[in-house]
Design a protein around this motif. Sequence first.
Motif, mmCIF file in Angstrom:
data_model
loop_
_atom_site.group_PDB
_atom_site.id
_atom_site.type_symbol
_atom_site.label_atom_id
_atom_site.label_comp_id
_atom_site.label_asym_id
_atom_site.label_seq_id
_atom_site.Cartn_x
_atom_site.Cartn_y
_atom_site.Cartn_z
ATOM 1 N N UNK A 95 0.842 -1.196 0.000
ATOM 2 C CA UNK A 95 0.000 0.000 0.000
ATOM 3 C C UNK A 95 0.879 1.249 0.000
ATOM 4 N N UNK A 155 2.712 4.676 -0.392
ATOM 5 C CA UNK A 155 2.243 6.012 -0.749
ATOM 6 C C UNK A 155 3.463 6.885 -0.985
ATOM 7 N N UNK A 188 5.452 10.270 -0.556
ATOM 8 C CA UNK A 188 5.434 11.273 0.512
ATOM 9 C C UNK A 188 5.032 10.717 1.863
ATOM 10 N N UNK A 189 4.942 9.401 2.019
ATOM 11 C CA UNK A 189 4.520 8.918 3.321
ATOM 12 C C UNK A 189 5.731 8.679 4.205
ATOM 13 N N UNK A 190 5.654 9.088 5.473
ATOM 14 C CA UNK A 190 6.788 8.880 6.361
ATOM 15 C C UNK A 190 6.859 7.440 6.856
ATOM 16 N N UNK A 191 5.768 6.703 6.720
ATOM 17 C CA UNK A 191 5.755 5.340 7.258
ATOM 18 C C UNK A 191 6.103 4.345 6.165
ATOM 19 N N UNK A 192 6.680 3.214 6.558
ATOM 20 C CA UNK A 192 7.033 2.192 5.594
ATOM 21 C C UNK A 192 5.773 1.520 5.076
ATOM 22 N N UNK A 212 3.084 -1.249 3.905
ATOM 23 C CA UNK A 212 2.743 -2.581 4.376
ATOM 24 C C UNK A 212 2.534 -3.488 3.187
ATOM 25 N N UNK A 248 -8.773 -5.290 -5.850
ATOM 26 C CA UNK A 248 -9.558 -4.079 -6.070
ATOM 27 C C UNK A 248 -9.620 -3.771 -7.564
ATOM 28 N N UNK A 256 0.874 8.837 -9.244
ATOM 29 C CA UNK A 256 1.603 10.078 -9.012
ATOM 30 C C UNK A 256 0.701 11.180 -8.469
ATOM 31 N N UNK A 257 -0.365 11.502 -9.203
ATOM 32 C CA UNK A 257 -1.192 12.625 -8.766
ATOM 33 C C UNK A 257 -1.883 12.339 -7.438
ATOM 34 N N UNK A 258 -2.371 11.113 -7.281
ATOM 35 C CA UNK A 258 -3.023 10.779 -6.021
ATOM 36 C C UNK A 258 -2.064 10.106 -5.058
ATOM 37 N N UNK A 259 -0.805 9.993 -5.459
ATOM 38 C CA UNK A 259 0.268 9.506 -4.586
ATOM 39 C C UNK A 259 0.114 8.055 -4.154
ATOM 40 N N UNK A 260 -0.851 7.316 -4.745
ATOM 41 C CA UNK A 260 -1.031 5.919 -4.357
ATOM 42 C C UNK A 260 -0.113 5.060 -5.224
#
Lengths: 428, 389
Positions: free
Chosen positions: B71, B73, B75-79, B81, B90, B354-358
């Motif tokens: 999952x 992301x 720009x996410x600070x967390x690693x 999962x 999905x 990219x745009x939604x960062x997912x």
Amino acid sequence: MKSKWRISLTAAVAVVGLLAPVTVSAANAAPVEIPLWTHNGGNAAELADVNLVVKDFNASQSKYKVVVKAFPQINYNDAIVASAAANRLPCILDTDAPVVPSWVYAGYLSPLTVDKKITDKLQTSVKGIYGGKLYSAGFYDAAIALLARKSTIKEAGLRTPTTAKPWTLAEFNDALAKAKASGKFDYALSLGTGWDGEWYPYGFSPLLQSFGGDLINRKTLKTAEGSLNGTAGLAWGKWFQNLFTSGLAPKKETADQRDNGFIAGKMAYQWNGSWAAASAAKALGDDFIALPPPNLGTKAYIGGGSWQWAVSSTCANKAGANAWLQFALQTKYLVKFADDLFNLPITAEATKASKVFGPGSKYSDFATYSATFALIRPATPAYPVIAKIYETATKDIINGADVQKTLDSAVDQIDKNLKDNYYYVKKK
Amino acid sequence: MVVGKTAATPQPTQSTNFERRREVIFKIKKQNAAKRAENKTAKWLAAPGLILIGIFTILPISLALTLGFTNAQLLSPTNPDFTGLGNFKTLLGVSVVTLKAEKNNDGSCVKDDSGEIAYEPLRPLTRDDSPRKDLRGKSEFKRLFANEKECSIKVIVAGDPVFWRSLTNTFFFALIVVPVQAGLALILALLVNQRLKGRNFFRTVYFIPTLSSMVVISMLWRFMYQQDGLINKSISSFMPGYAPIDWLGNPKTAMPAIIGLSIWQAVGYHMIIWLGGLQTIPAELYEAVRMDGANKWHEFRHVTVPGLRHTFVFILITITIAALGLFVQINVLTQGGPLDSTSTLVFQSFTRGYQRQEIGYGSAISFVFFVLVLVIALIQRSMTKRLDQ
């Protein structure tokens, strides 16, 4: 005479430059370099003002030396993200207001330590607050208004709205219908649909908020259910869609319609920012008027927050960076940023001193609107994602999609993103 | 000592045998060494290409596959999962649900204010607390046939309806572009292959669009497609009663408009390749059939077409891959709209990743895209293999 002055000035600077290392080495403290990045590489006027503040700051003390690096706006965010990934962020950087929480969450920014007495004077819309801490402060803001002609309002026999009593939904609809019925205009309203991206949430979410809806539940920031797709959201969507299906506004403006449609008299009203007021006023003269935003249900709103300044988390000299920001927030500079660049001043003192926006001046209405109606975009790290989803949903509504289904789907997407990111709470 | 000496000295015949063998072995060794040296050189020569392919093709593809199972992301600070097949579920998940409407006393279905049959809402069934687990998190993709007697309707719901729309759009685009562009390019190539005056001029004119950037071309066509643009103005000058079409703003015309400009841009490139193929056909063959009394059509059918087999295979596969990767025109002109009518797989992968960062989800889309293109290219290859021999 002038050139002579310049020569002697250059000579003086050269002499000072030659002497400076000597004095500094004598004091045994070379100034620490503080890198600053700004997005206005393509905006000469604004860059000049930034450079002026930096020059004055560097001259005012000998401890720090701020060094400016300017990027074109279109590449700026990418440059920041890339350099953050490489752990090479500059000390001072400017950020677009709604992105601040996202960058704080990503660990790019550190809280400001500028004197609270100074930041307290700033208008709320230019402060980037997240998790109770101040991370960014802007030198100016922009404001949206309903640009119009006094003659249009008079001929249609309408009441001129005021800050205290803006047009209601019925009055606004009436004004648009009358403009269309007059047969004088191609369209009654220009909404800026010729722009893409951030304009959608910046320009249109205040209309949604005025109906009583919002992009996300602002209290919990954990769901958009009921805020975006509730009764108020649905009412906004249907009203907004009707503007296009009934031919009051063009679905997708051409660049010419967007930039010149109102000025050329092809559109009766234009929902546009303060940045467009100068050219409109120049073309229309005394006939020009900037009306307050309409109150479509609960309250009148416009978007708040423009470019702001922040200090990076990896900055080695946070004290110096904050000192520069504190220095830059002096009233004289805020007035300069406002008057030189046609931006709104954001403290009471700066507004009073502004020649362009001050009380009684030509564009004072914009400053009033900004201070009265501005609502910042929701302060959540999810904002960039929400903005994208809202943009797509709004475009679909404009193009005739089923309003309820579109908004429901947008809510599902926003909620899924929030859930996938554990509601943007950092994992321990 | 003496015995030892004689023993140490080999007999003459043995000696020559031995030496011959040694010579042979030496020769073989020498050859092997030369071969090895050659291999070494070959490896050195292949290295830059292999390294580049490794860094820019294999690495990103394996990264995309790995990220697709997380999952992650931007720009996410967390690693990130590890989420197993979650993204792919999905992305590819589809179910069918039957919605019912109330019946009036006379057996007709209850209608809503707008005169449509008032089916029960779908949303309660797709929320996280839905009684039907397989529908959770999904949304409506398409309403199928209504059963007026039963007052029910079948609805396809998908985990990501926009992905399915993008998939159909992409295939629709390829289905039109591949034959039309290849055919048009062949016609142009035949035209400019004749001994005409100024044929170099025509070759250049048809080839120019290929040399310009797609971004620039898209911007120009945006103006031409506008409601008051060149295309509408020219049509209305012929047909006075014509109501200008907003080509890119109408879900029905947006994709055809994109197809038009895409073919216009790329047709010159494939014209040049056809032209190359045409010029490899020996002139003697044409002379021979002419002497046999063949007309122009026979000439084309029995000399030109067989002579262009290899070119055909190359053109088919390159246009297909390029068509499936449709992105720039969409990003510049329509952003996938109106109403997802021009959204494509690559554009979706960019939007989500990219745009939604997912980036995890975007990677899953691009991996599915990669597999699709690979499968299609392999099918085409096996079908055209016979032609190619």
